[in-house]
Write an enzyme that holds these catalytic residues in place. Structure first.
Site, PDB file in Angstrom:
ATOM      1  N   ARG A 135       0.827  -1.217   0.000  1.00 40.33           N
ATOM      2  CA  ARG A 135       0.000   0.000   0.000  1.00 40.33           C
ATOM      3  C   ARG A 135       0.864   1.271   0.000  1.00 40.33           C
ATOM      4  NH1 ARG A 135      -1.959   0.652   5.615  1.00 40.33           N
ATOM      5  NH2 ARG A 135       0.105   1.563   5.781  1.00 40.33           N
TER       6      ARG A 135
ATOM      7  N   GLY B  85      -6.856  -1.030   7.404  1.00 35.22           N
ATOM      8  CA  GLY B  85      -5.641  -0.345   7.845  1.00 35.22           C
ATOM      9  C   GLY B  85      -4.523  -1.283   8.241  1.00 35.22           C
TER      10      GLY B  85
ATOM     11  N   SER C 155      -7.549   5.550  11.249  1.00 35.49           N
ATOM     12  CA  SER C 155      -6.764   4.337  10.992  1.00 35.49           C
ATOM     13  C   SER C 155      -5.644   4.646  10.016  1.00 35.49           C
ATOM     14  CB  SER C 155      -7.631   3.253  10.356  1.00 35.49           C
ATOM     15  OG  SER C 155      -8.708   2.914  11.150  1.00 35.49           O
ATOM     16  N   CYS C 156      -4.586   3.859  10.120  1.00 30.37           N
ATOM     17  CA  CYS C 156      -3.492   3.892   9.155  1.00 30.37           C
ATOM     18  C   CYS C 156      -4.060   3.541   7.782  1.00 30.37           C
ATOM     19  CB  CYS C 156      -2.471   2.843   9.591  1.00 30.37           C
ATOM     20  SG  CYS C 156      -0.958   2.863   8.681  1.00 30.37           S
ATOM     21  N   PRO C 157      -3.724   4.162   6.690  1.00 29.43           N
ATOM     22  CA  PRO C 157      -2.792   5.277   6.501  1.00 29.43           C
ATOM     23  C   PRO C 157      -3.535   6.593   6.263  1.00 29.43           C
ATOM     24  CG  PRO C 157      -3.199   4.262   4.386  1.00 29.43           C
ATOM     25  CD  PRO C 157      -4.195   3.681   5.372  1.00 29.43           C
TER      26      PRO C 157
END
Lengths: 368, 69
Positions: free
Chosen positions: A225, A288, B10-12
């Site tokens: 990602r 995530g 949350s990431c990203p």
């Protein structure tokens, strides 16, 4: 290369080497570590499904959560937080497990399978990359499941570490709740669930990897990602490190064997290897983090990540009870021809349904 | 100065939101967050885009930074 990148690469190398060492010590082939498989085995040990070959209270998972919790605590990073579409994340965890059990492994096992010479895992990797890419498309469009909040009490964040300590206690005691039924805890007498390294090795390996993964922020969907999103290769180095570390030991121990056929606990149905990890890649990117990262976060107080982990364990129960998991390939015998394995019709429907549901979630959860 | 709140994301997503504003050519931006990971990632992105990073508040789970070009 800066210090952090070396650390992430080193983390990967160590995790790859530990994984193959665990195989040497008794874990199933190309399955020194597999977050999805081991959570599925835990579901079996707890009696959430009755597939007799995949039931074991895997100490690696317990160690990962406890290792991450202790590390986060000492680093001052432990914080109970949650409340970002928690129920939805639970079901996304269920479908991430569907994808993993259609492929027969999580992204971590995909790397370990590639490092063992399993070409079917390469097909899975391509699906995984496409899945992460689809998730990145939604991220760029403003995808967001909403904000989590730091809790007023740290209590909720301790649920996962305490649950894991309880599981460890049951395992050490060899507790059997229902003697007449033989469990839970159930322990496989044959098949992958019966194959495991000694408890202390498995637990120790889990704790070490939990420490390393917490410090390095290792995430296998995150590697691909970040490279797509911001051309950052830090986490990708962890991915590559695991491959090299495992490859070196697989060659050293004589486990390395290339081909599509004759691979352990794998199937050769290319379409479903691709779609299985496509579903995992897409779901992980929307959540995530990959199954490993969710487990680490669940140890450091993230209750939303804990919902994903519980979703994966409970999901594994449903998946095996409904017969949705793929069957492994089998060599020809006197009585039967060779089988390439793969999911049955219900497994295929569940996987496609999962992909469609993730696409709808990706499309609808958008800011602005 | 424009302000961006990435707390609880949350990431990203903190990085995605910061990058969106950087790509608009902002000369300076104030960002608040509440996780160690987002602090590392947002700071790294800003530096890689040629910004200087100044931490106004620098705790693990509570931080505020100003980035300037």
């Amino acid at each position: 290369m800066d210090r952090n990148k070396w650390f992430v690469l080193g983390t990967g190398l160590i995790i790859g080497a530990i994984a193959v060492t665990l195989v040497k010590l008794g874990n199933p082939a190309n399955m020194g570590f597999c977050i999805a498989c081991f959570e599925r085995d835990i579901a079996g040990a707890l009696g959430l499904h009755q597939t007799a070959t995949v039931q074991y209270m895997r100490p690696e998972i317990i160690g990962l959560v406890l290792g991450a919790a202790l590390t986060a605590l000492f680093a001052g990073e432990y914080k109970a937080r949650g409340g970002s579409a928690t129920l939805l994340r639970f079901f996304m965890g269920v479908f991430m497990m569907v994808g993993a059990l259609v492929f027969l492994g999580c992204p971590l096992r995909d790397i370990l399978r590639m490092a063992g010479g399993d070409y079917n895992a390469l097909v899975g990797l391509i699906g995984f990359i496409f899945g992460v890419g689809s998730g990145v498309f939604f991220l760029k469009k403003g995808f967001d499941l909403g904000r989590a909040k730091i809790s007023s009490s740290p209590l909720g964040g301790w649920v996962m570490p305490v649950l894991m300590l309880f599981f460890l206690y049951l395992l050490l005691k060899g507790t059997i709740f229902n003697q007449a039924a033989g469990g839970p805890l159930f322990f496989s007498q044959k098949g992958p669930g019966s194959m495991h390294a000694a408890l202390m090795f498995s637990l120790g390996a889990g704790i070490i990897v939990g420490f390393l993964a917490q410090r390095s922020r290792l995430c296998l969907s995150g590697g691909i990602r970040d490279f797509m999103l911001i051309k950052d290769n830090t986490l990708l180095l962890g991915f590559i490190g695991i491959f090299i570390g495992a490859l070196a030991l697989n060659i050293g121990f004589g486990y390395f064997k290339t081909g599509f056929a004759g691979q352990p606990i794998a199937h050769s149905n290319h379409l479903w290897n691709f779609l299985g990890l496509y579903l995992v890649g897409l779901t992980a990117t929307l959540l995530g983090g990959c199954p490993l990262r969710q487990l680490i976060l669940s140890g450091q107080g993230d209750m939303d990540a804990a919902a994903v982990v519980i979703g994966m364990i409970v999901g594994a129960g449903f998946i095996h009870n409904f017969g949705l998991a793929s069957s492994a390939m089998a060599a020809a015998t006197a009585a039967a021809p060779a089988l390439i394995g793969g999911p049955n019709l219900f497994g295929q429907i569940a996987c496609v349904a999962g992909i469609l549901i993730m696409l709808v979630i990706g499309y609808t959860y958008r800011e602005e | 100065m424009e302000k961006l709140d990435v707390r609880g994301l949350s990431c990203p997503i903190p990085v995605v939101k910061t990058k969106k504003l950087i790509d608009q050519g902002l000369a300076e931006l104030q960002i608040v967050g509440d996780s160690a990971e987002s602090k590392e990632n947002v700071g790294k992105l800003a530096r890689s885009c040629g910004y200087t990073v100044v931490m106004n508040v620098d705790q693990k789970n509570n931080w505020e930074m100003e980035i300037k070009k």
